[in-house]
Design an enzyme around this catalytic site. Structure first.
Site, PDB file in Angstrom:
ATOM      1  CB  CYS A   1      -0.530  -2.239  -9.969  1.00 13.36           C
ATOM      2  SG  CYS A   1      -0.289  -0.707  -9.054  1.00 13.36           S
TER       3      CYS A   1
ATOM      4  CB  CYS B   1       3.764   0.151 -10.891  1.00  9.73           C
ATOM      5  SG  CYS B   1       3.325  -1.415 -10.126  1.00  9.73           S
TER       6      CYS B   1
ATOM      7  CB  CYS C   1       1.008  -2.378  -5.624  1.00  9.64           C
ATOM      8  SG  CYS C   1       2.218  -2.781  -6.895  1.00  9.64           S
TER       9      CYS C   1
ATOM     10  CB  CYS D   1       4.190   1.259  -7.220  1.00 13.53           C
ATOM     11  SG  CYS D   1       2.406   1.044  -7.243  1.00 13.53           S
TER      12      CYS D   1
ATOM     13  CB  CYS E   1     -12.558  -6.407  -0.208  1.00  8.78           C
ATOM     14  SG  CYS E   1     -13.890  -5.255  -0.459  1.00  8.78           S
TER      15      CYS E   1
END
Ligand code: ZN
Length: 132
Positions: A48, A51, A97, A100, A120
């Site tokens: 991510c 984060c 995510c 976060c 995707c």
């Protein structure tokens, strides 16, 4: 010091590029074929961008021809959450995510085996770390 889950909107703006902020925090979409990870074939991990949580491995990346990096499975550990998205007159499943709440992209039921799913994902939401 605040952790990513506690960042204010102003903190996210300061930490991310304008495009990262627009896509990951405001739920935008990058232009197809524009992202740096779409053509990437090296071995490694995708984290991510907000984060640092591990989201995908290159082992599950495939070319769906759609212009965005595609994966048929997430990295282990339930680091991705799913939300029903009815924007743009479509019913889709948004993926974020779990740590976060960053918008990542969508998951579709038309991927390859063994999962039959296609994540995707916007390149701009991912940070790549090569592994040997
Ligand atoms: Zn995150």
């Amino acid at each position: 010091m605040s952790t990513p889950e506690q960042y204010s909107d102003a903190e996210w703006r300061a930490r991310l590029s304008p495009e990262q902020y627009r896509v990951a925090r405001l739920g935008g979409t990058e232009r197809p074929f524009s992202g740096e990870h779409y053509p990437r074939t090296e071995h490694g991990d995708y984290h991510c961008v907000c984060c640092g949580s591990l989201l995908f491995h290159s082992d599950t990346k495939f070319d769906a021809g759609c212009g965005w990096p595609s994966f048929w499975a997430e990295a282990a550990g339930n680091r991705i959450k799913r939300l029903r998205d009815t924007s743009h007159g479509m019913i889709r499943v948004e993926v974020r995510c779990a740590d976060c709440d960053a918008h990542l992209g969508h998951v579709f039921p038309d991927g390859p085996e063994p999962t039959g799913e296609r994540y995707c994902i916007n390149s701009v939401c991912l940070k790549f770390t090569p592994t040997p």
